[in-house]
Write an enzyme that holds these catalytic residues in place. Structure first.
Site, PDB file in Angstrom:
ATOM      1  N   SER A 104       8.376  -1.124   4.143  1.00 60.83           N
ATOM      2  CA  SER A 104       8.085   0.295   4.223  1.00 60.83           C
ATOM      3  C   SER A 104       8.760   1.046   3.077  1.00 60.83           C
ATOM      4  CB  SER A 104       8.521   0.828   5.593  1.00 60.83           C
ATOM      5  OG  SER A 104       8.142   2.160   5.772  1.00 60.83           O
ATOM      6  N   ASP A 255      -2.182   0.119   7.995  1.00 63.04           N
ATOM      7  CA  ASP A 255      -1.366  -0.528   9.029  1.00 63.04           C
ATOM      8  C   ASP A 255      -0.851   0.469  10.050  1.00 63.04           C
ATOM      9  OD1 ASP A 255       0.623   0.876   7.732  1.00 63.04           O
ATOM     10  OD2 ASP A 255       1.843  -0.871   7.215  1.00 63.04           O
ATOM     11  N   HIS A 277       2.292  -1.800  10.924  1.00 65.03           N
ATOM     12  CA  HIS A 277       3.518  -1.510  10.186  1.00 65.03           C
ATOM     13  C   HIS A 277       4.749  -2.102  10.858  1.00 65.03           C
ATOM     14  CE1 HIS A 277       5.191   0.780   6.854  1.00 65.03           C
ATOM     15  NE2 HIS A 277       6.186   1.154   7.636  1.00 65.03           N
TER      16      HIS A 277
END
Length: 309
Positions: A104, A255, A277
């Site tokens: 991320s 995602d 994610h």
């Protein structure tokens, strides 16, 4: 009888060879540093880890793994500078370099660190990384009026959350929720990329880059992979939230928080894994889609090993 004995010895030798291979399967030349994303942490009380079971699964076959601790909520530039300082002793004790793997916001954080200390970084790997911004951040920035009471309240709440994460994880990282939001927008990430461009191809949104980049006189390898589904498991409590945030992308594959094309960095290993994610870090506690994320980390460690880093 002789044939049986010979077959048994051959089988034992094969098992031994497989075990020997497995013992060094993830043994990279330089240590791996895992870098958490926004609202993340290294560990809470040694019981809840951001990268669930991933460090152990890398270490059990030879890798040396460190887990970084940077601000849960802050600008990628600030996080990257903190990471650049954090890796100094780890690199110094292990051959002079490290392999950064960021999830991320951990990806732009790692890219900044590599830009600041390219002498200490052998590779940067992005996992579902925010390398060209997030449309979810764009939406949030668009609905929060700048310099308003709403913005101040939202920032205060975010900073409070960051403070709780500090408390639970035993850290004292500076928190700035508004800075985190700005840096993760498309515009904020574009500004970051102008200062730290390596690994990202900005010629178009879905343009891919190459593996090796010369960063201020040092060759660094860049890699990335991502999932392309927001809802992957009916038993995962996070999935409904990601299904809602994923609506910000319209028909674009994502995602739940990041569009597929936005994750591209260096050599793209894969962009169609059945992961959202949160699945990408093996959460919540291993509840996921069809793709087994731990195997991706192990395969990548072996990839880095075979490339001599």
């Amino acid at each position: 009888m002789r044939r049986v004995i010979t077959t048994a010895l051959a089988a034992a030798a094969l098992v031994g060879a497989v075990e020997a291979q497995a013992a060094g399967y993830t043994q990279t030349k330089y240590p791996i540093v895992l870098v958490h994303g926004v609202t993340g942490f290294d560990t809470i009380g040694g019981l809840i880890n951001y990268f669930h079971t991933i460090p152990w699964n890398l270490e059990r076959d030879g890798a040396k793994v460190y887990v970084a601790s940077v601000s849960a909520l802050n600008d990628s530039e600030q996080r990257g500078a903190a990471l650049a300082q954090q890796i100094v002793p780890w690199a110094g004790a292990n051959g002079g370099k490290v392999n950064l793997i960021g999830h991320s916001q951990g990806s732009p954080t790692s890219r900044v660190a590599a830009s600041l200390r390219p002498d200490l970084v052998a590779s940067v790997t992005s996992i579902n990384g925010v390398n060209k911004g997030s449309k979810v951040a764009d939406v949030l920035r668009g609905v929060i009026p700048p310099n308003s009471a709403i913005e101040g309240g939202a920032n205060g709440l975010a900073n409070a959350i960051g403070g709780v994460i500090n408390l639970l994880s035993g850290n004292n990282n500076p928190q700035n929720g508004l800075a985190a939001l700005k840096t993760l927008t498309t515009a904020g990430t574009a500004a970051l990329n102008s200062r730290h461009p390596w690994g990202v191809n900005n010629s178009s949104y879905c343009a891919k880059s190459t593996e090796v980049h010369n960063v201020r006189g040092h060759n660094i390898r860049y890699f990335s992979w991502t999932g392309n589904a927001s809802y992957t498991n009916v038993f995962d409590a996070v999935d409904p939230f990601l299904a809602i945030t994923g609506l910000a992308f319209g028909s674009e594959k994502n995602d739940g928080l990041v569009g597929v094309c936005s994750t591209y960095l260096g050599q793209v290993i894969g962009d169609s894994y059945n992961m959202n994610h949160v699945d990408a870090i093996n959460h919540l506690f291993g509840i996921r889609g069809w793709t087994e994320p731990v195997s991706l980390y192990r395969q990548h460690a072996n990839r880095l090993k075979n490339k001599g880093v």
